[in-house]
Design a protein around this motif. Sequence first.
Motif, PDB file in Angstrom:
ATOM      1  N   HIS A 178       0.860  -1.186   0.000  1.00  0.00           N
ATOM      2  CA  HIS A 178       0.000   0.000   0.000  1.00  0.00           C
ATOM      3  C   HIS A 178       0.895   1.234   0.000  1.00  0.00           C
ATOM      4  CE1 HIS A 178      -3.291   2.645   0.693  1.00  0.00           C
ATOM      5  NE2 HIS A 178      -3.008   2.886   1.959  1.00  0.00           N
ATOM      6  N   TYR A 179       0.632   2.164  -0.907  1.00  0.00           N
ATOM      7  CA  TYR A 179       1.517   3.311  -1.052  1.00  0.00           C
ATOM      8  C   TYR A 179       0.869   4.632  -0.625  1.00  0.00           C
ATOM      9  CZ  TYR A 179       4.936   0.409  -3.448  1.00  0.00           C
ATOM     10  OH  TYR A 179       5.871  -0.545  -3.739  1.00  0.00           O
ATOM     11  N   GLY A 180      -0.180   4.557   0.184  1.00  0.00           N
ATOM     12  CA  GLY A 180      -0.799   5.779   0.673  1.00  0.00           C
ATOM     13  C   GLY A 180      -1.028   5.727   2.162  1.00  0.00           C
ATOM     14  N   VAL A 181      -1.662   6.787   2.673  1.00  0.00           N
ATOM     15  CA  VAL A 181      -2.141   6.790   4.046  1.00  0.00           C
ATOM     16  C   VAL A 181      -3.653   6.916   3.986  1.00  0.00           C
ATOM     17  CG1 VAL A 181      -1.763   9.296   4.282  1.00  0.00           C
ATOM     18  CG2 VAL A 181      -1.966   7.870   6.326  1.00  0.00           C
ATOM     19  N   ASP A 182      -4.358   6.062   4.731  1.00  0.00           N
ATOM     20  CA  ASP A 182      -5.820   6.041   4.720  1.00  0.00           C
ATOM     21  C   ASP A 182      -6.367   6.802   5.923  1.00  0.00           C
ATOM     22  OD1 ASP A 182      -5.708   4.425   2.480  1.00  0.00           O
ATOM     23  OD2 ASP A 182      -6.027   2.561   3.590  1.00  0.00           O
ATOM     24  N   VAL A 183      -7.341   7.666   5.657  1.00  0.00           N
ATOM     25  CA  VAL A 183      -8.023   8.414   6.710  1.00  0.00           C
ATOM     26  C   VAL A 183      -9.494   8.020   6.670  1.00  0.00           C
ATOM     27  CG1 VAL A 183      -8.590  10.683   7.645  1.00  0.00           C
ATOM     28  CG2 VAL A 183      -6.394  10.320   6.473  1.00  0.00           C
ATOM     29  N   GLY A 184      -9.995   7.470   7.763  1.00  0.00           N
ATOM     30  CA  GLY A 184     -11.379   7.034   7.815  1.00  0.00           C
ATOM     31  C   GLY A 184     -12.327   8.167   8.181  1.00  0.00           C
ATOM     32  N   GLY A 185     -13.613   7.937   7.903  1.00  0.00           N
ATOM     33  CA  GLY A 185     -14.618   8.935   8.241  1.00  0.00           C
ATOM     34  C   GLY A 185     -15.920   8.641   7.537  1.00  0.00           C
ATOM     35  N   PRO A 186     -16.962   9.395   7.857  1.00  0.00           N
ATOM     36  CA  PRO A 186     -18.257   9.179   7.213  1.00  0.00           C
ATOM     37  C   PRO A 186     -18.277   9.673   5.768  1.00  0.00           C
ATOM     38  CG  PRO A 186     -18.372  11.028   8.725  1.00  0.00           C
ATOM     39  CD  PRO A 186     -17.032  10.399   8.931  1.00  0.00           C
ATOM     40  N   ILE A 187     -19.080   9.027   4.942  1.00  0.00           N
ATOM     41  CA  ILE A 187     -19.250   9.484   3.560  1.00  0.00           C
ATOM     42  C   ILE A 187     -19.715  10.942   3.564  1.00  0.00           C
ATOM     43  CG2 ILE A 187     -20.676   9.211   1.486  1.00  0.00           C
ATOM     44  CD1 ILE A 187     -20.571   6.221   1.907  1.00  0.00           C
ATOM     45  N   GLY A 188     -19.090  11.728   2.708  1.00  0.00           N
ATOM     46  CA  GLY A 188     -19.441  13.145   2.615  1.00  0.00           C
ATOM     47  C   GLY A 188     -18.501  14.072   3.353  1.00  0.00           C
ATOM     48  N   THR A 189     -17.560  13.512   4.138  1.00  0.00           N
ATOM     49  CA  THR A 189     -16.567  14.343   4.818  1.00  0.00           C
ATOM     50  C   THR A 189     -15.783  15.149   3.784  1.00  0.00           C
ATOM     51  OG1 THR A 189     -16.306  12.740   6.618  1.00  0.00           O
ATOM     52  CG2 THR A 189     -14.510  14.302   6.288  1.00  0.00           C
ATOM     53  N   PRO A 190     -15.621  16.464   3.966  1.00  0.00           N
ATOM     54  CA  PRO A 190     -14.895  17.268   2.972  1.00  0.00           C
ATOM     55  C   PRO A 190     -13.435  16.834   2.838  1.00  0.00           C
ATOM     56  CG  PRO A 190     -16.171  18.677   4.433  1.00  0.00           C
ATOM     57  CD  PRO A 190     -16.204  17.300   5.036  1.00  0.00           C
ATOM     58  N   ILE A 191     -12.957  16.793   1.599  1.00  0.00           N
ATOM     59  CA  ILE A 191     -11.555  16.558   1.287  1.00  0.00           C
ATOM     60  C   ILE A 191     -11.002  17.852   0.710  1.00  0.00           C
ATOM     61  CG2 ILE A 191      -9.890  15.154   0.035  1.00  0.00           C
ATOM     62  CD1 ILE A 191     -11.604  13.598   2.046  1.00  0.00           C
ATOM     63  N   VAL A 192      -9.889  18.338   1.269  1.00  0.00           N
ATOM     64  CA  VAL A 192      -9.342  19.622   0.849  1.00  0.00           C
ATOM     65  C   VAL A 192      -7.903  19.461   0.378  1.00  0.00           C
ATOM     66  CG1 VAL A 192     -10.853  20.840   2.464  1.00  0.00           C
ATOM     67  CG2 VAL A 192      -8.511  20.254   3.162  1.00  0.00           C
ATOM     68  N   ALA A 193      -7.411  20.457  -0.333  1.00  0.00           N
ATOM     69  CA  ALA A 193      -6.030  20.441  -0.808  1.00  0.00           C
ATOM     70  C   ALA A 193      -5.074  20.576   0.374  1.00  0.00           C
ATOM     71  CB  ALA A 193      -5.805  21.581  -1.801  1.00  0.00           C
ATOM     72  N   PRO A 194      -4.112  19.653   0.538  1.00  0.00           N
ATOM     73  CA  PRO A 194      -3.165  19.733   1.652  1.00  0.00           C
ATOM     74  C   PRO A 194      -2.183  20.888   1.521  1.00  0.00           C
ATOM     75  CG  PRO A 194      -2.567  17.955   0.187  1.00  0.00           C
ATOM     76  CD  PRO A 194      -3.892  18.469  -0.297  1.00  0.00           C
ATOM     77  N   THR A 195      -1.959  21.324   0.311  1.00  0.00           N
ATOM     78  CA  THR A 195      -1.265  22.556  -0.012  1.00  0.00           C
ATOM     79  C   THR A 195      -1.710  22.920  -1.425  1.00  0.00           C
ATOM     80  OG1 THR A 195       0.869  23.715   0.137  1.00  0.00           O
ATOM     81  CG2 THR A 195       0.855  21.617  -1.046  1.00  0.00           C
ATOM     82  N   SER A 196      -1.323  24.055  -1.924  1.00  0.00           N
ATOM     83  CA  SER A 196      -1.815  24.502  -3.228  1.00  0.00           C
ATOM     84  C   SER A 196      -1.433  23.509  -4.330  1.00  0.00           C
ATOM     85  CB  SER A 196      -1.252  25.883  -3.563  1.00  0.00           C
ATOM     86  OG  SER A 196      -1.668  26.828  -2.609  1.00  0.00           O
ATOM     87  N   GLY A 197      -2.255  23.456  -5.363  1.00  0.00           N
ATOM     88  CA  GLY A 197      -1.977  22.548  -6.463  1.00  0.00           C
ATOM     89  C   GLY A 197      -2.883  22.789  -7.647  1.00  0.00           C
ATOM     90  N   ILE A 198      -2.502  22.249  -8.786  1.00  0.00           N
ATOM     91  CA  ILE A 198      -3.257  22.361 -10.026  1.00  0.00           C
ATOM     92  C   ILE A 198      -3.829  20.988 -10.364  1.00  0.00           C
ATOM     93  CG2 ILE A 198      -3.114  22.888 -12.493  1.00  0.00           C
ATOM     94  CD1 ILE A 198      -0.807  24.819 -11.757  1.00  0.00           C
ATOM     95  N   VAL A 199      -5.132  20.920 -10.629  1.00  0.00           N
ATOM     96  CA  VAL A 199      -5.803  19.648 -10.895  1.00  0.00           C
ATOM     97  C   VAL A 199      -5.366  19.105 -12.256  1.00  0.00           C
ATOM     98  CG1 VAL A 199      -8.021  18.478 -11.147  1.00  0.00           C
ATOM     99  CG2 VAL A 199      -7.788  20.381  -9.521  1.00  0.00           C
ATOM    100  N   THR A 200      -4.810  17.888 -12.271  1.00  0.00           N
ATOM    101  CA  THR A 200      -4.398  17.262 -13.532  1.00  0.00           C
ATOM    102  C   THR A 200      -5.239  16.040 -13.883  1.00  0.00           C
ATOM    103  OG1 THR A 200      -2.705  15.934 -12.404  1.00  0.00           O
ATOM    104  CG2 THR A 200      -2.028  18.078 -13.295  1.00  0.00           C
ATOM    105  N   LEU A 201      -6.060  15.565 -12.942  1.00  0.00           N
ATOM    106  CA  LEU A 201      -6.983  14.451 -13.220  1.00  0.00           C
ATOM    107  C   LEU A 201      -8.150  14.549 -12.253  1.00  0.00           C
ATOM    108  CD1 LEU A 201      -6.274  10.818 -14.175  1.00  0.00           C
ATOM    109  CD2 LEU A 201      -7.698  11.214 -12.162  1.00  0.00           C
ATOM    110  N   ALA A 202      -9.357  14.311 -12.766  1.00  0.00           N
ATOM    111  CA  ALA A 202     -10.572  14.304 -11.940  1.00  0.00           C
ATOM    112  C   ALA A 202     -11.580  13.398 -12.635  1.00  0.00           C
ATOM    113  CB  ALA A 202     -11.127  15.716 -11.775  1.00  0.00           C
ATOM    114  N   GLU A 203     -11.556  12.098 -12.310  1.00  0.00           N
ATOM    115  CA  GLU A 203     -12.439  11.153 -12.991  1.00  0.00           C
ATOM    116  C   GLU A 203     -12.603   9.865 -12.190  1.00  0.00           C
ATOM    117  OE1 GLU A 203     -10.351   8.819 -16.385  1.00  0.00           O
ATOM    118  OE2 GLU A 203      -9.499  10.843 -16.468  1.00  0.00           O
TER     119      GLU A 203
END
Length: 279
Positions: A178-203
């Motif tokens: 596994h190459y990530g870190v998993d954060v649990g929570g209820p469906i619908g919890t907001p996900i935000v940018a951890p620092t600034s960035g430009i979106v290169t994929l959204a699908e």
Amino acid sequence: MKVRGCNALVVTLAFLSSMLFSGAMAVASEPSLVLNGKLTQGSLIRGQVPVGSQVSLNGQSLTVNPQGKFVMGFERDAQATHTLRIIAPDGKTHTQTLTISKREYDIQRIDGLDQKMVSPPKSVLERIRNDSANVARARSGNRNYDAVFTRFSWPAEGPITGVYGSQRVLNGEPKRPHYGVDVGGPIGTPIVAPTSGIVTLAEDLYYSGNTVILDHGMGVFSTFLHLDSITVKVGEELNKGEQLGTLGATGRATGPHLDWRINLGSMRLDPQLLITDSE
């Protein structure tokens, strides 16, 4: 409860006041060099040298931006010693040996997955190949963008339910780590940018479900997997803390969580090492 990350061991070999990220302690060295990050397997290291210098790691040239900043990484199973070489603006060559620590990784067994998500049917192999190509393209840039040198925060609030480097056994079948870190929570919890960035994929992807990739610059990318919804489009520039989607359980997931990943090009690194206790 907000999750907290590991302490970052900062190694520095001289102080440069123009560093954008904080936490560096300084000692004398020649030439001036700052390295910020934990010298361990899976770590992203951010550095700075005098403007006009050239830098290489183990003989491989690293990109140095016009401000003298660069990044490098050590893979999950990287060897213990590495050679950092700097050619200063005056042409003098300086060599530094870096020793990184070895990590122990967890083994996780996950049963009860739909077998088609463990060993996908032939009918979806073409889609998986297309997904992989799209992800590779989304992580292929090396943008001169300074966000990577700023402080990272957690993209979601919740308990850590999975860690980088752990070996997963799905329905009794060993898989790659596994190459990530998993954060649990209820469906619908907001996900935000951890620092600034430009979106290169959204699908929507077969394995990772609704997926967003952010380019933080210098070949460093965040990927956010298993989202319930995506609220951004390719090309958008997000500031730190702006929402990009909501936590979900799409794709190959046994329950609601965010899988956050950090890549330096194709190198998979540990996001948790970017978070400090001051966050």
